[in-house]
Design a protein around this motif. Structure first.
Motif, PDB file in Angstrom:
ATOM      1  N   GLY A  34      34.751  42.821  41.600  1.00  0.00           N
ATOM      2  CA  GLY A  34      33.969  44.044  40.963  1.00  0.00           C
ATOM      3  C   GLY A  34      32.312  43.966  40.904  1.00  0.00           C
ATOM      4  N   LEU A  35      31.946  43.069  41.643  1.00  0.00           N
ATOM      5  CA  LEU A  35      30.722  43.004  41.754  1.00  0.00           C
ATOM      6  C   LEU A  35      29.830  43.907  42.674  1.00  0.00           C
ATOM      7  CD1 LEU A  35      29.905  39.087  42.316  1.00  0.00           C
ATOM      8  CD2 LEU A  35      29.651  40.602  40.293  1.00  0.00           C
ATOM      9  N   ASN A  45      43.077  45.616  40.280  1.00  0.00           N
ATOM     10  CA  ASN A  45      42.971  44.532  39.706  1.00  0.00           C
ATOM     11  C   ASN A  45      43.775  44.193  38.305  1.00  0.00           C
ATOM     12  OD1 ASN A  45      42.650  41.760  38.717  1.00  0.00           O
ATOM     13  ND2 ASN A  45      40.135  41.886  39.282  1.00  0.00           N
ATOM     14  N   PHE A  47      44.942  41.293  37.251  1.00  0.00           N
ATOM     15  CA  PHE A  47      44.458  40.054  36.498  1.00  0.00           C
ATOM     16  C   PHE A  47      43.595  40.396  35.372  1.00  0.00           C
ATOM     17  CE2 PHE A  47      45.586  38.595  41.005  1.00  0.00           C
ATOM     18  CZ  PHE A  47      46.348  37.665  40.607  1.00  0.00           C
ATOM     19  N   THR A  48      43.907  39.564  34.365  1.00  0.00           N
ATOM     20  CA  THR A  48      42.875  40.157  33.022  1.00  0.00           C
ATOM     21  C   THR A  48      41.846  38.954  33.063  1.00  0.00           C
ATOM     22  OG1 THR A  48      44.506  38.700  31.759  1.00  0.00           O
ATOM     23  CG2 THR A  48      44.800  41.066  31.752  1.00  0.00           C
ATOM     24  N   SER A  50      39.835  37.250  35.472  1.00  0.00           N
ATOM     25  CA  SER A  50      39.317  36.793  36.687  1.00  0.00           C
ATOM     26  C   SER A  50      37.938  36.419  36.499  1.00  0.00           C
ATOM     27  CB  SER A  50      39.489  37.838  37.987  1.00  0.00           C
ATOM     28  OG  SER A  50      38.541  39.080  37.487  1.00  0.00           O
ATOM     29  N   THR A  51      37.624  35.414  37.352  1.00  0.00           N
ATOM     30  CA  THR A  51      36.188  34.811  37.362  1.00  0.00           C
ATOM     31  C   THR A  51      35.767  34.202  38.642  1.00  0.00           C
ATOM     32  OG1 THR A  51      34.728  33.296  35.956  1.00  0.00           O
ATOM     33  CG2 THR A  51      36.919  32.316  36.493  1.00  0.00           C
ATOM     34  N   MET A  52      34.542  33.728  38.926  1.00  0.00           N
ATOM     35  CA  MET A  52      34.053  33.651  40.293  1.00  0.00           C
ATOM     36  C   MET A  52      33.352  32.451  40.195  1.00  0.00           C
ATOM     37  SD  MET A  52      32.478  36.414  42.898  1.00  0.00           S
ATOM     38  CE  MET A  52      31.932  35.870  44.333  1.00  0.00           C
TER      39      MET A  52
END
Lengths: 228, 276
Positions: A34-35, A45, A47-48, A50-52
């Motif tokens: 989402g960047l 998406n 997934f609730t 998500s992280t990077m």
């Protein structure tokens, strides 16, 4: 830049995107995070959390290590004692020492910063973890240790992983499915599922399969290697 | 082991703070030595030129002490400080806020740049003339002149601070879904403050110089007006005494107030440089 890509990641699945530089891997990952917003097409998406994790640790220089690890929890509105307790537990699991947590990131070695970045990612208990060449700049010893920590977290919480990497061995060690991308325009040219469970893949298994993988004509073409 | 930890932490913080204060005080010796050298040079020059042209430092200080003792100086210093600080506070508030906002948008910062160049290029004396026409004699003129002279410095500092914010940290803020207020307090502000503080300090110095100029031409009280009076009496010793009072009060504010606050706010920088 990207053309006709259908990519889905199932809950708990680990997918690796490999491909030459400039083939659009990072663009694809940033779309998933989402960047970036797509010009055409859709990103769905479900997934609730998500992280990077990035290639550089990207710790905030004005926050102490403990607060850096707790960043995602603070964003979620957890109070200070709770998020600090979680952050401290994870930091110790990741091999950071108690006295490191009071330091500013610049006082930590590169390896310690990477551990802190990994702890920061796990602190939010992600259901989708995006890895943007997260281990590319690390030495092999630290790399294999962090692989182990990642595997342990995945076994405990079952988060899905979408990773991009240049490193075929890394992909073969961590992923359930490897997608090979080729450039201009970026597209997926091959898909390779791995049946062996990640926990059972030994060093020898990884070496042998990497050697075999790199001989496949589709892979060689994608990376621009001469056929063998 | 566990109950001992908060106490240990407290002790560590306390020794850290003590150490920082000690360092700060010790670093003062260098400044005192260079001020001593300056006074010596002043005294030698005064010896050559004669006391009518340049009074000796001791004489100027004695005169200042006399002005302070008979209660003449304090009200004037207070009036000047009030005006300078009012103008400074206005430009800190408005300049920081507008600069921050301008930095958030590329269009706004591109629009603002030539205007700021214009503001910086305009000599303060021109503003002073305009202010005299608009506000007449009184507090309005010096306060406005100080405000308008300090504003561009602070505006540019705040704008550059926001503009130079690392794109990687913005990505991080998005990836970890920081809510807008956290982006501001945890990412943008700590970075911007490191640009703002130097701008505030140079603006404070600027405000002290401008206020005296404005007072000299527009008011009946304050250090500037007192300087005008001592000049008309050809009283060099009193003029020097007022100048010493002016510079002394500026140094006091900068080193006793702003510098410790700066060290406190930017402690992470201090730790960073001492550990690497």
């Amino acid at each position: 830049m990207l053309e006709d890509i259908h990519l889905s990641v199932a809950p708990g699945e680990a997918v690796a995107l490999v491909g030459p530089s400039g083939c659009g891997k990072s663009t694809l990952l940033n779309l998933a995070a989402g960047l970036l917003d797509p010009w055409e097409g859709k990103v769905h998406n479900s997934f609730t959390r998500s992280t990077m994790m990035f290639q550089q640790p990207r710790l905030l220089p004005w926050k102490r290590t403990l607060d850096n690890i707790a960043l995602g929890l603070k964003a979620r509105g957890e109070n200070a004692p709770r998020r600090h307790a979680t952050a401290r537990r994870l930091a110790l699991e990741m091999g950071l020492a108690d006295e490191d947590l009071d330091k500013y990131p610049s006082a930590l070695s590169g390896g310690m910063q990477s551990r802190a970045a990994l702890a920061r990612v796990f602190a939010v208990e992600p259901d989708l973890l995006l890895l943007d060449e997260a281990f590319a700049a690390l030495d092999i010893g630290l790399k294999s240790e962090l692989y182990g920590l990642l595997a342990r977290q995945r076994a405990a919480h079952g988060c899905a992983v979408l990773m991009i990497t240049h490193d075929l061995m890394e992909a073969l060690r961590l992923a359930d499915r490897i997608l090979v991308m080729a450039g201009s325009p970026g597209r997926i040219v091959a898909s390779h599922a791995i049946d062996e469970p990640a926990a059972r893949r030994s060093e020898d298994w990884v070496f042998a399969h990497t050697a075999r993988f790199i001989r496949e004509p589709g892979i060689r073409a994608a990376f621009g290697l001469p056929p063998c | 082991m566990r109950p001992a930890r908060p106490a240990q932490r407290l002790l560590r913080h306390a020794t850290g703070a003590l150490g920082a204060t000690g360092n700060y005080l010790w670093s003062g010796w260098g400044s005192i030595a260079s001020i001593g050298l300056f006074l010596a040079a002043w005294d030698m020059t005064a010896g050559h030129l004669g006391e009518l042209i340049l009074p000796r430092p001791l004489e100027a200080l004695a005169r200042l002490q006399q002005l302070l003792a008979d209660g003449q100086a304090w009200p004037e210093i207070a009036v000047t400080a009030r005006r300078a600080l009012a103008g400074f506070a206005l430009s800190v508030g408005i300049g920081s806020l507008l600069g921050l906002l301008a930095g958030l948008s590329v269009t706004a910062s591109m629009t603002a740049r030539p205007l700021v160049t214009l503001l910086v290029g305009m000599p303060p004396i021109a503003w002073l003339i305009l202010a005299l026409l608009w506000f007449g004699a009184g507090d309005g003129t010096p306060v406005f002149t100080v405000f308008i002279a300090c504003f561009p410095i602070i505006f540019v500092g705040a704008m550059q601070g926001t503009r130079s914010l690392d794109g990687q940290l913005r990505e991080l803020a998005r990836a970890f879904r920081l809510p807008p207020w956290m982006r501001l307090t945890d990412v943008i502000l700590p970075h911007v403050v490191s640009y703002l503080f130097p701008a505030w300090i140079s603006a404070l110095g600027m405000s002290w110089k401008i206020v005296v100029m404005a007072e000299l031409l527009s008011t009946e009280d304050g250090i500037g007006a007192a300087l005008a009076v001592s000049r008309s009496h050809l009283d060099t010793a009193a003029s020097m005494a007022w100048i010493v009072a002016l510079v002394g009060s500026l140094l006091a504010i900068e080193y006793l107030l702003l510098e410790p606050v700066k060290r406190r706010v930017e402690s992470w920088r201090e730790f960073a440089s001492s550990s690497s």
